[in-house]
Motif scaffolding. Structure first.
Motif, PDB file in Angstrom:
ATOM      1  N   ILE A 155     -32.211  50.707  42.393  1.00  0.00           N
ATOM      2  CA  ILE A 155     -32.409  49.259  42.539  1.00  0.00           C
ATOM      3  C   ILE A 155     -31.179  48.571  43.151  1.00  0.00           C
ATOM      4  O   ILE A 155     -31.310  47.641  43.943  1.00  0.00           O
ATOM      5  N   PHE A 156     -29.970  49.071  42.816  1.00  0.00           N
ATOM      6  CA  PHE A 156     -28.760  48.442  43.360  1.00  0.00           C
ATOM      7  C   PHE A 156     -28.756  48.491  44.894  1.00  0.00           C
ATOM      8  O   PHE A 156     -28.509  47.496  45.564  1.00  0.00           O
ATOM      9  N   GLN A 157     -29.057  49.695  45.408  1.00  0.00           N
ATOM     10  CA  GLN A 157     -29.071  49.890  46.858  1.00  0.00           C
ATOM     11  C   GLN A 157     -30.286  49.181  47.483  1.00  0.00           C
ATOM     12  O   GLN A 157     -30.183  48.613  48.564  1.00  0.00           O
ATOM     13  N   ALA A 158     -31.410  49.224  46.777  1.00  0.00           N
ATOM     14  CA  ALA A 158     -32.635  48.601  47.295  1.00  0.00           C
ATOM     15  C   ALA A 158     -32.426  47.099  47.494  1.00  0.00           C
ATOM     16  O   ALA A 158     -32.844  46.534  48.512  1.00  0.00           O
ATOM     17  N   ILE A 159     -31.758  46.454  46.535  1.00  0.00           N
ATOM     18  CA  ILE A 159     -31.532  45.009  46.637  1.00  0.00           C
ATOM     19  C   ILE A 159     -30.701  44.686  47.883  1.00  0.00           C
ATOM     20  O   ILE A 159     -31.021  43.766  48.643  1.00  0.00           O
ATOM     21  N   LYS A 160     -29.647  45.481  48.104  1.00  0.00           N
ATOM     22  CA  LYS A 160     -28.791  45.249  49.280  1.00  0.00           C
ATOM     23  C   LYS A 160     -29.602  45.347  50.572  1.00  0.00           C
ATOM     24  O   LYS A 160     -29.518  44.480  51.436  1.00  0.00           O
ATOM     25  N   GLN A 161     -30.386  46.427  50.690  1.00  0.00           N
ATOM     26  CA  GLN A 161     -31.176  46.625  51.912  1.00  0.00           C
ATOM     27  C   GLN A 161     -32.247  45.544  52.055  1.00  0.00           C
ATOM     28  O   GLN A 161     -32.546  45.076  53.141  1.00  0.00           O
ATOM     29  N   PHE A 162     -32.790  45.168  50.925  1.00  0.00           N
ATOM     30  CA  PHE A 162     -33.855  44.177  50.847  1.00  0.00           C
ATOM     31  C   PHE A 162     -33.364  42.821  51.366  1.00  0.00           C
ATOM     32  O   PHE A 162     -34.014  42.174  52.183  1.00  0.00           O
ATOM     33  N   GLU A 163     -32.183  42.429  50.893  1.00  0.00           N
ATOM     34  CA  GLU A 163     -31.633  41.129  51.295  1.00  0.00           C
ATOM     35  C   GLU A 163     -31.239  41.124  52.774  1.00  0.00           C
ATOM     36  O   GLU A 163     -31.356  40.098  53.441  1.00  0.00           O
ATOM     37  N   LYS A 164     -30.780  42.289  53.248  1.00  0.00           N
ATOM     38  CA  LYS A 164     -30.428  42.409  54.676  1.00  0.00           C
ATOM     39  C   LYS A 164     -31.636  42.138  55.562  1.00  0.00           C
ATOM     40  O   LYS A 164     -31.518  41.633  56.669  1.00  0.00           O
ATOM     41  N   LEU A 165     -32.812  42.490  55.063  1.00  0.00           N
ATOM     42  CA  LEU A 165     -34.040  42.285  55.840  1.00  0.00           C
ATOM     43  C   LEU A 165     -34.569  40.854  55.736  1.00  0.00           C
ATOM     44  O   LEU A 165     -35.611  40.527  56.286  1.00  0.00           O
ATOM     45  N   GLY A 166     -33.843  40.027  54.972  1.00  0.00           N
ATOM     46  CA  GLY A 166     -34.223  38.626  54.867  1.00  0.00           C
ATOM     47  C   GLY A 166     -35.146  38.292  53.703  1.00  0.00           C
ATOM     48  O   GLY A 166     -35.627  37.169  53.576  1.00  0.00           O
ATOM     49  N   TYR A 167     -35.397  39.280  52.824  1.00  0.00           N
ATOM     50  CA  TYR A 167     -36.220  39.004  51.641  1.00  0.00           C
ATOM     51  C   TYR A 167     -35.363  38.367  50.546  1.00  0.00           C
ATOM     52  O   TYR A 167     -34.139  38.464  50.547  1.00  0.00           O
ATOM     53  N   HIS A 168     -36.028  37.746  49.577  1.00  0.00           N
ATOM     54  CA  HIS A 168     -35.355  37.286  48.357  1.00  0.00           C
ATOM     55  C   HIS A 168     -35.676  38.281  47.249  1.00  0.00           C
ATOM     56  O   HIS A 168     -36.725  38.934  47.297  1.00  0.00           O
ATOM     57  N   ILE A 169     -34.799  38.334  46.246  1.00  0.00           N
ATOM     58  CA  ILE A 169     -35.029  39.298  45.160  1.00  0.00           C
ATOM     59  C   ILE A 169     -36.382  39.057  44.495  1.00  0.00           C
ATOM     60  O   ILE A 169     -37.094  39.988  44.148  1.00  0.00           O
ATOM     61  N   TRP A 170     -36.757  37.777  44.356  1.00  0.00           N
ATOM     62  CA  TRP A 170     -38.022  37.508  43.661  1.00  0.00           C
ATOM     63  C   TRP A 170     -39.234  38.059  44.414  1.00  0.00           C
ATOM     64  O   TRP A 170     -40.283  38.260  43.823  1.00  0.00           O
ATOM     65  N   ASP A 171     -39.078  38.326  45.717  1.00  0.00           N
ATOM     66  CA  ASP A 171     -40.183  38.940  46.461  1.00  0.00           C
ATOM     67  C   ASP A 171     -40.514  40.330  45.927  1.00  0.00           C
ATOM     68  O   ASP A 171     -41.591  40.866  46.173  1.00  0.00           O
ATOM     69  N   ALA A 172     -39.538  40.957  45.234  1.00  0.00           N
ATOM     70  CA  ALA A 172     -39.730  42.333  44.755  1.00  0.00           C
ATOM     71  C   ALA A 172     -40.014  42.373  43.256  1.00  0.00           C
ATOM     72  O   ALA A 172     -40.053  43.436  42.658  1.00  0.00           O
ATOM     73  N   LEU A 173     -40.192  41.182  42.627  1.00  0.00           N
ATOM     74  CA  LEU A 173     -40.391  41.154  41.170  1.00  0.00           C
ATOM     75  C   LEU A 173     -41.816  40.768  40.806  1.00  0.00           C
ATOM     76  O   LEU A 173     -42.477  40.016  41.520  1.00  0.00           O
ATOM     77  N   GLU A 174     -42.258  41.294  39.676  1.00  0.00           N
ATOM     78  CA  GLU A 174     -43.570  40.951  39.143  1.00  0.00           C
ATOM     79  C   GLU A 174     -43.559  39.487  38.730  1.00  0.00           C
ATOM     80  O   GLU A 174     -42.749  39.084  37.881  1.00  0.00           O
ATOM     81  N   PRO A 175     -44.450  38.671  39.283  1.00  0.00           N
ATOM     82  CA  PRO A 175     -44.402  37.248  38.943  1.00  0.00           C
ATOM     83  C   PRO A 175     -44.780  36.932  37.495  1.00  0.00           C
ATOM     84  O   PRO A 175     -44.256  35.995  36.918  1.00  0.00           O
ATOM     85  N   VAL A 176     -45.645  37.722  36.875  1.00  0.00           N
ATOM     86  CA  VAL A 176     -46.109  37.370  35.529  1.00  0.00           C
ATOM     87  C   VAL A 176     -45.029  37.589  34.488  1.00  0.00           C
ATOM     88  O   VAL A 176     -44.726  36.714  33.688  1.00  0.00           O
ATOM     89  N   ASP A 177     -44.408  38.798  34.494  1.00  0.00           N
ATOM     90  CA  ASP A 177     -43.410  39.046  33.449  1.00  0.00           C
ATOM     91  C   ASP A 177     -41.992  38.701  33.896  1.00  0.00           C
ATOM     92  O   ASP A 177     -41.091  38.586  33.084  1.00  0.00           O
ATOM     93  N   GLY A 178     -41.770  38.529  35.205  1.00  0.00           N
ATOM     94  CA  GLY A 178     -40.436  38.189  35.692  1.00  0.00           C
ATOM     95  C   GLY A 178     -39.423  39.243  35.313  1.00  0.00           C
ATOM     96  O   GLY A 178     -38.260  38.957  35.042  1.00  0.00           O
ATOM     97  N   PHE A 179     -39.849  40.502  35.286  1.00  0.00           N
ATOM     98  CA  PHE A 179     -39.031  41.555  34.693  1.00  0.00           C
ATOM     99  C   PHE A 179     -39.131  42.869  35.470  1.00  0.00           C
ATOM    100  O   PHE A 179     -38.116  43.504  35.741  1.00  0.00           O
ATOM    101  N   HIS A 180     -40.346  43.258  35.847  1.00  0.00           N
ATOM    102  CA  HIS A 180     -40.544  44.555  36.508  1.00  0.00           C
ATOM    103  C   HIS A 180     -40.560  44.418  38.037  1.00  0.00           C
ATOM    104  O   HIS A 180     -40.775  43.336  38.556  1.00  0.00           O
ATOM    105  N   SER A 181     -40.383  45.567  38.723  1.00  0.00           N
ATOM    106  CA  SER A 181     -40.552  45.594  40.180  1.00  0.00           C
ATOM    107  C   SER A 181     -42.026  45.469  40.504  1.00  0.00           C
ATOM    108  O   SER A 181     -42.852  46.096  39.842  1.00  0.00           O
TER     109      SER A 181
END
Ligand code: CA
Ligand code: CA
Length: 437
Positions: free
Chosen positions: A367-393
């Protein structure tokens, strides 16, 4: 004042009644042993998708024979029948050799297993069930399937995912997984996956019970790459006094060693085991705190901060330490998670030469590396999170983690994934979808 101890009522012996007994055994099997409920030959592989069946581990292609299951070394080179359920069998008319011998024997085929928690099981409650603007009857159609899979979606998860989304009303996004990469690399690996993840699992439950649901015959099955991925529940709990209920470094060492002992007695030679570090859950609160939770979607009036506080108040929060408006508590939870990751790192070093059947390594949480790559692509972290529980990928986060794990395996641990099978095209031409899933 000293309290009088409670008198515990004897549990009614309802499970002893004829008829009810079978149901009790069935429930115990799924929710205590985590074994498939439908498994006639008792080889721990099923022909049924849910209830710990083929959503979780490769589908059995003969439920009347225990020696026939995914991951088996081919019996008599699968001359007449497919003993490992990878869809490859028979004899090549030109050379007179079996297809298993020609295409798979030297291919270093292997399976993948994850011993994990709700993240590797891919826990997901459809947003459509809570969001007042999206609710519809179609969203509840797959309810039985979802219940029978414990609200998990292992068939779409980052380690054992193998299919594309079929319930498009309730789960969205791309599928990618370590298993899928392994299958693309070598089609002899078809159906060789086991997802032994349980919602809420921590290192003690893994060592006490969950690991026993793993099945691998040390002499007649192929080697396997195992991920020990308990990435948060050892520091996450529902108790207001959360720190008193976290796993200590000493317990973590003891629990992980118990699992390694078990794997030492279970895995075939040539296997690999990765101890995956814990996450830093502070990122959840930081990225979601001011955003609107789906239950507040109509009036824009419930933020994730409100939602977390409400959960903590009711003592039902999945993680008091990280889903907490108090920054000191969040930081101290991360500190403990780092201590536990360090224990796993040390265990991987000190025990590296102890086990002859597998190579042992520590892997930083992807997840540490995924977040870095994810943000580089212009996504926000919340784009990768479960909206209902706000906890899981969510589905996107799962696919992204798979990509990061695979990059790590390819660059640092190529012997854990084996070479590309030069016969993949031929296998595809002759055996098509290899029996599907
Ligand atoms: Ca079987
Ligand atoms: Ca076969």
């Amino acid at each position: 004042m000293k309290q009088t101890p409670y008198k515990i009522k004897p549990v009614p012996k309802i499970c002893d009644l004829p008829g009810i007994k079978a149901i009790c055994n069935w429930i115990a099997m799924i929710f205590e042993k985590h074994d498939p409920a439908v498994d006639l030959d008792d080889d721990r592989f099923s022909t049924y998708a849910t209830l710990r069946g083929s959503s979780w581990r490769g589908k059995d292609c003969d439920d009347s024979r225990k020696d026939i299951h995914p991951g088996s070394r081919p019996i008599q080179s699968d001359k007449d029948r497919d003993s490992n359920c990878n869809g490859i069998l028979g004899v090549d008319p030109v050379s007179g050799q079996t297809y298993e011998d020609l295409y798979c024997k030297e291919s270093q085929a292997r399976g993948v297993i994850v011993l994990g928690d709700s993240l590797s099981a891919h826990f997901h409650i459809p947003r459509e069930w809570l969001n007042t603007t999206e609710i519809s009857a179609a969203a509840f159609e797959p309810l039985p399937f979802i219940l029978e899979n414990e609200f998990d979606w292992p068939e779409l998860s980052s380690i054992t995912g193998y299919k594309n989304t079929t319930f498009t009303n309730v789960i969205h996004g791309p599928m990618n997984s370590v298993y899928n990469y392994l299958w693309q690399r070598n089609r002899c690996n078809h159906r060789d996956y086991q997802n032994l993840s349980v919602n809420g699992a921590r290192s003690s439950a893994m060592a006490d019970t969950i690991q026993k649901s793993l099945f691998r015959n040390q002499t007649t099955d192929k080697p396997v790459t195992v991920f020990y991925a308990l990435i948060g529940n050892d520091v996450c709990n529902t108790h207001p006094d959360t720190f008193a209920h976290m796993t200590t470094p000493e317990q973590m060492r003891n629990n992980s060693m118990r699992t390694l002992e078990f794997l030492g007695k279970t895995l075939p030679a040539g296997s690999h085991v990765f101890l995956v570090g814990l996450v830093d859950g502070r990122v959840l609160f930081d990225s979601l705190k001011d955003r609107i939770h789906p239950i507040g979607s109509l009036r824009n009036d419930v933020t994730y901060s409100d939602f977390y506080n409400y959960f903590n108040c009711l003592e039902i929060s999945p993680c008091v330490g990280w889903l907490n408006t108090n920054e000191t508590i969040r930081n101290m939870t991360t500190q403990r998670a780092e201590q536990l990751s360090n224990v796993l790192k040390q265990v991987a070093e000190t025990e590296a030469n102890k086990y002859h059947n597998f190579k042992l390594n520590y892997m930083e949480n992807p997840i540490f590396q995924a977040i870095k790559q994810f943000e580089k692509l212009g996504y926000h972290i919340w784009d990768a999170l479960e909206p209902v529980d706000g906890f899981h990928s969510n589905q996107l986060g799962q696919a992204f983690s798979a990509q990061v794990m695979w990059q790590n395996l390819e660059t640092k641990y190529p012997d854990a994934i084996g070479p590309i099978n030069p016969f993949n095209k031929k296998i595809q031409t002759i055996f098509g979808d290899q029996g599907g899933y």
